[in-house]
Design a protein around this motif. Structure first.
Motif, PDB file in Angstrom:
ATOM      1  N   LEU A 190      67.411  29.371  31.376  1.00  0.00           N
ATOM      2  CA  LEU A 190      66.572  30.797  31.671  1.00  0.00           C
ATOM      3  C   LEU A 190      66.143  31.518  30.353  1.00  0.00           C
ATOM      4  O   LEU A 190      65.183  31.894  30.388  1.00  0.00           O
ATOM      5  CB  LEU A 190      67.662  31.591  32.905  1.00  0.00           C
ATOM      6  N   GLN A 191      67.054  31.456  29.319  1.00  0.00           N
ATOM      7  CA  GLN A 191      66.919  32.067  28.140  1.00  0.00           C
ATOM      8  C   GLN A 191      65.594  31.199  27.433  1.00  0.00           C
ATOM      9  O   GLN A 191      64.802  31.786  26.849  1.00  0.00           O
ATOM     10  CB  GLN A 191      68.220  31.755  27.339  1.00  0.00           C
ATOM     11  N   ALA A 192      65.776  29.937  27.572  1.00  0.00           N
ATOM     12  CA  ALA A 192      64.522  29.120  26.940  1.00  0.00           C
ATOM     13  C   ALA A 192      63.100  29.398  27.648  1.00  0.00           C
ATOM     14  O   ALA A 192      62.067  29.441  26.944  1.00  0.00           O
ATOM     15  CB  ALA A 192      64.866  27.575  27.163  1.00  0.00           C
ATOM     16  N   GLY A 203      63.966  34.821  24.188  1.00  0.00           N
ATOM     17  CA  GLY A 203      65.223  35.581  23.739  1.00  0.00           C
ATOM     18  C   GLY A 203      65.289  37.120  24.141  1.00  0.00           C
ATOM     19  O   GLY A 203      66.331  37.707  24.198  1.00  0.00           O
ATOM     20  N   LYS A 204      64.234  37.660  24.631  1.00  0.00           N
ATOM     21  CA  LYS A 204      64.181  39.204  25.059  1.00  0.00           C
ATOM     22  C   LYS A 204      64.952  39.372  26.178  1.00  0.00           C
ATOM     23  O   LYS A 204      65.808  40.546  26.472  1.00  0.00           O
ATOM     24  CB  LYS A 204      62.641  39.625  25.122  1.00  0.00           C
ATOM     25  N   HIS A 205      64.729  38.581  27.170  1.00  0.00           N
ATOM     26  CA  HIS A 205      65.222  38.673  28.347  1.00  0.00           C
ATOM     27  C   HIS A 205      66.704  38.322  28.459  1.00  0.00           C
ATOM     28  O   HIS A 205      67.216  37.276  28.258  1.00  0.00           O
ATOM     29  CB  HIS A 205      64.365  38.142  29.437  1.00  0.00           C
ATOM     30  N   LYS A 206      67.567  39.310  29.064  1.00  0.00           N
ATOM     31  CA  LYS A 206      69.035  38.854  29.254  1.00  0.00           C
ATOM     32  C   LYS A 206      69.234  38.602  30.777  1.00  0.00           C
ATOM     33  O   LYS A 206      69.225  39.723  31.700  1.00  0.00           O
ATOM     34  CB  LYS A 206      69.785  40.313  28.905  1.00  0.00           C
ATOM     35  N   ASP A 226      72.258  29.499  32.061  1.00  0.00           N
ATOM     36  CA  ASP A 226      71.790  30.434  31.280  1.00  0.00           C
ATOM     37  C   ASP A 226      71.084  30.204  29.973  1.00  0.00           C
ATOM     38  O   ASP A 226      69.965  30.809  29.791  1.00  0.00           O
ATOM     39  CB  ASP A 226      73.115  31.077  30.796  1.00  0.00           C
ATOM     40  N   ALA A 227      71.281  29.127  29.402  1.00  0.00           N
ATOM     41  CA  ALA A 227      70.528  28.555  28.297  1.00  0.00           C
ATOM     42  C   ALA A 227      69.166  28.182  28.815  1.00  0.00           C
ATOM     43  O   ALA A 227      68.168  28.440  28.092  1.00  0.00           O
ATOM     44  CB  ALA A 227      71.002  27.516  27.612  1.00  0.00           C
ATOM     45  N   THR A 256      71.571  36.538  33.364  1.00  0.00           N
ATOM     46  CA  THR A 256      72.881  35.648  33.436  1.00  0.00           C
ATOM     47  C   THR A 256      72.878  35.019  35.031  1.00  0.00           C
ATOM     48  O   THR A 256      72.205  35.443  36.026  1.00  0.00           O
ATOM     49  CB  THR A 256      74.140  36.419  33.466  1.00  0.00           C
TER      50      THR A 256
END
Length: 171
Positions: A119-121, A125-128, A116-117, A130
């Motif tokens: 993919l967020q990187a 930060g906009k895309h959620k 998760d971290a 999981t």
């Protein structure tokens, strides 16, 4: 100076201000010298025109000045073109040097990061997003084998087997 004698701060500031004053006077003198050199050059190479002439001679003088300006502009343009060409060559050579030297890749460090971290990187930060893969799986219900609900009496089974044995013996 020896190690024992140190300059006081007021003495140091006084000397610093004196040096700045001397430097300021040198800069002013240098500006005056440059201005005098400009004036001397202009007087030598560009004498002031005699404007007490008739209109035809003044027109001829203007044409000569325009021709001189055109020649100077041509020379300036050629010089600028040469400089630009040289700059391009320098940049190309610089790129070739970098290519020949190769880009050194730094050693990668092992980083422990959850999916998760990661993919967020990557996505920001906009895309959620999981990576909980277990939530996406279908849930399968296990079929429970139903054993006979009647209580099996082991003694009864033994007696049944004994009866069968007797049947084979008698025949």
């Amino acid at each position: 100076m020896s190690e024992g004698k140190k300059m006081t701060s007021s003495r140091r500031h006084h000397l610093k201000s004196l040096m700045l004053q001397i430097a300021a006077t040198w800069i002013e003198q240098e500006k005056k010298d440059i201005e005098a050199m400009k004036e001397a050059y202009m007087a030598e190479n560009c004498p002031s025109p005699d404007l007490n002439q008739d209109q035809a001679t003044l027109m001829e003088l203007c044409k000569k000045l325009h021709q001189a300006i055109d020649k100077i502009d041509d020379v300036r343009y050629d010089a600028e073109a040469k400089v630009q060409k040289a700059d391009k060559e320098i940049e190309e050579l610089r790129l070739k040097v970098v290519e020949l030297a190769g880009v050194k890749k730094p050693a990668l460090k092992k980083v422990r990061m959850s999916a998760d971290a990661m993919l967020q990187a990557l996505l920001g930060g906009k895309h959620k997003v999981t990576m909980d893969l277990r939530a996406n799986l279908k849930q399968v219900k296990k079929e429970v084998k139903e054993e006979s609900t009647e209580a099996v009496d082991w003694r009864k089974n033994i007696e049944d087997k004994a009866d069968r044995k007797k049947m084979f013996e008698t025949s």
